[in-house]
Design an enzyme around this catalytic site. Sequence first.
Site, PDB file in Angstrom:
ATOM      1  N   LYS A 110     -11.149 -10.163   8.513  1.00  0.00           N
ATOM      2  CA  LYS A 110      -9.493  -9.922   9.156  1.00  0.00           C
ATOM      3  C   LYS A 110      -8.665  -9.651   8.212  1.00  0.00           C
ATOM      4  CE  LYS A 110      -9.162 -12.959  13.337  1.00  0.00           C
ATOM      5  NZ  LYS A 110      -8.854 -14.005  14.055  1.00  0.00           N
ATOM      6  N   LYS A 189     -19.904  -1.883  18.011  1.00  0.00           N
ATOM      7  CA  LYS A 189     -20.113  -3.130  18.848  1.00  0.00           C
ATOM      8  C   LYS A 189     -18.322  -3.067  20.035  1.00  0.00           C
ATOM      9  CE  LYS A 189     -17.558  -7.624  18.492  1.00  0.00           C
ATOM     10  NZ  LYS A 189     -17.453  -8.834  19.073  1.00  0.00           N
ATOM     11  N   LYS A 192     -11.367  -4.749  20.594  1.00  0.00           N
ATOM     12  CA  LYS A 192     -10.231  -3.883  20.572  1.00  0.00           C
ATOM     13  C   LYS A 192      -9.387  -3.431  19.760  1.00  0.00           C
ATOM     14  CE  LYS A 192      -9.308  -8.110  23.535  1.00  0.00           C
ATOM     15  NZ  LYS A 192      -9.348  -9.349  23.677  1.00  0.00           N
TER      16      LYS A 192
HETATM   17  P1  ADP Z   1     -12.151  -8.406  20.619  1.00  0.00           P
HETATM   18  O1  ADP Z   1     -13.841  -7.930  19.909  1.00  0.00           O
HETATM   19  O2  ADP Z   1     -12.294  -7.158  21.595  1.00  0.00           O
HETATM   20  O3  ADP Z   1     -11.324  -8.743  20.154  1.00  0.00           O
HETATM   21  P2  ADP Z   1     -12.496 -11.577  21.718  1.00  0.00           P
HETATM   22  O4  ADP Z   1     -12.851 -11.598  19.733  1.00  0.00           O
HETATM   23  O5  ADP Z   1     -11.713 -11.126  22.103  1.00  0.00           O
HETATM   24  O6  ADP Z   1     -12.585  -9.604  21.907  1.00  0.00           O
HETATM   25  O7  ADP Z   1     -13.654 -11.974  22.128  1.00  0.00           O
HETATM   26  C1  ADP Z   1     -13.768 -12.573  23.344  1.00  0.00           C
HETATM   27  C2  ADP Z   1     -15.150 -12.489  23.529  1.00  0.00           C
HETATM   28  O8  ADP Z   1     -16.314 -11.863  24.441  1.00  0.00           O
HETATM   29  C3  ADP Z   1     -15.822 -13.198  22.761  1.00  0.00           C
HETATM   30  O9  ADP Z   1     -16.812 -14.889  23.055  1.00  0.00           O
HETATM   31  C4  ADP Z   1     -16.320 -12.740  22.521  1.00  0.00           C
HETATM   32  O10 ADP Z   1     -17.550 -13.097  21.745  1.00  0.00           O
HETATM   33  C5  ADP Z   1     -16.938 -12.149  23.579  1.00  0.00           C
HETATM   34  N1  ADP Z   1     -17.579  -9.984  22.375  1.00  0.00           N
HETATM   35  C6  ADP Z   1     -16.020  -9.798  22.901  1.00  0.00           C
HETATM   36  N2  ADP Z   1     -16.275  -8.037  22.565  1.00  0.00           N
HETATM   37  C7  ADP Z   1     -18.112  -8.836  22.809  1.00  0.00           C
HETATM   38  C8  ADP Z   1     -19.419  -7.589  23.139  1.00  0.00           C
HETATM   39  N3  ADP Z   1     -18.963  -6.510  22.680  1.00  0.00           N
HETATM   40  N4  ADP Z   1     -20.441  -7.891  23.243  1.00  0.00           N
HETATM   41  C9  ADP Z   1     -20.526  -9.004  23.964  1.00  0.00           C
HETATM   42  N5  ADP Z   1     -19.954  -9.822  23.560  1.00  0.00           N
HETATM   43  C10 ADP Z   1     -18.212  -9.951  23.246  1.00  0.00           C
END
Ligand code: ADP
Length: 320
Positions: A110, A189, A192
Amino acid sequence: MRILSGIQPTGLPHLGNYFGMMRAAIELQEKGEAFYFIADLHALTTVRDPEALRRNSREVAIDFLACGLDPAKACLFRQSDITCIPELAWILSTVTPMGLLERCHSYKDKLAKGLHASLGLFSYPVLMAADILAYDSDVVPVGKDHKQHLEVTRDIAVKINELYGEIFKLPEAMIRDESAAIPGTDGAKMSKSYGNTVELFLEERALKKKIMGIQTDSTPVESPKPIEGSAILGIYKHVASPADYATMEADFLAGGKGYGDFKKSLLSAVRDYFAPMRERREQFSSDPAEVDRILKQGGERASEIAAPVMERLRKAVGLR
Ligand code: ADP
Ligand code: TRP
């Protein structure tokens, strides 16, 4: 078995969240006592728009319900409704070595992305540890990105147990296959923070725009297309039947079909996959009072579970 997981309301849930975490969480509600929460306190480390935080917290809850979370089986709640969580995080922070947090990849990532290094961002894993330990959780379904946070949680729990006796259960991470990372519209990947998401319940035009906008290479229509690293196939795999997926893969290899055709198939597969959930979503979004009731009831239940754990800890450390 007690299952616990959380999701930050930093935006609307996308296909990566669904196939990476929400779907498994919903399946697990049949297997034990499930606790799922909207991590609004965690979201405060990055969200600075109060209206967006309020709106997204509710929308994430609605999406979870639409996707099949059954409030009669799983407890759905807002993290901030459990008022002992920050107290627990504080007590945990007093035994957490700085070095343990300094080594956390997610914090370093981050910072590398240019996020402001606040104390909250630094101690994010301690707040996660509080979320997990407060309910005597056994298993925590999360993406691979959270593996280290589960290790930190266990380290902190062991430390407390060494100092004060057997206070905490040691939770296990339930990590899905690494290859399960869902690609975004740019092939990286889906996340957001990369602006490459496809949200679960976009209206038709917005969904079409996102799917048709998936980045592809310039292989001519008649030539075979590379399947390795294809975002179209990477997403299609999750929303299509195995037979339809095999057909698309064969069509990629055969050549003669353009990316536009593949995207159209993907679009209708995504639309079909989420159609029944979209209907349920409409019911919940037209009844905000019911969603509030579910969250309130979930919060009360979660607080009841956390209360004896907190009492145990307060007594052990000398606060009571
Ligand atoms: P982002 O990366 O969009 O901010 P979060 O960190 O809020 O997503 O993730 C919420 C949950 O979704 C976590 O358990 C994370 O491991 C899963 N997750 C997020 N993006 C993916 C992805 N592209 N493929 C698989 N799992 C994901
Ligand atoms: N940090 C998690 C995420 O980014 C959400 C979360 C907060 C969480 N506390 C947790 C997940 C405890 C599992 C267990 O999605």
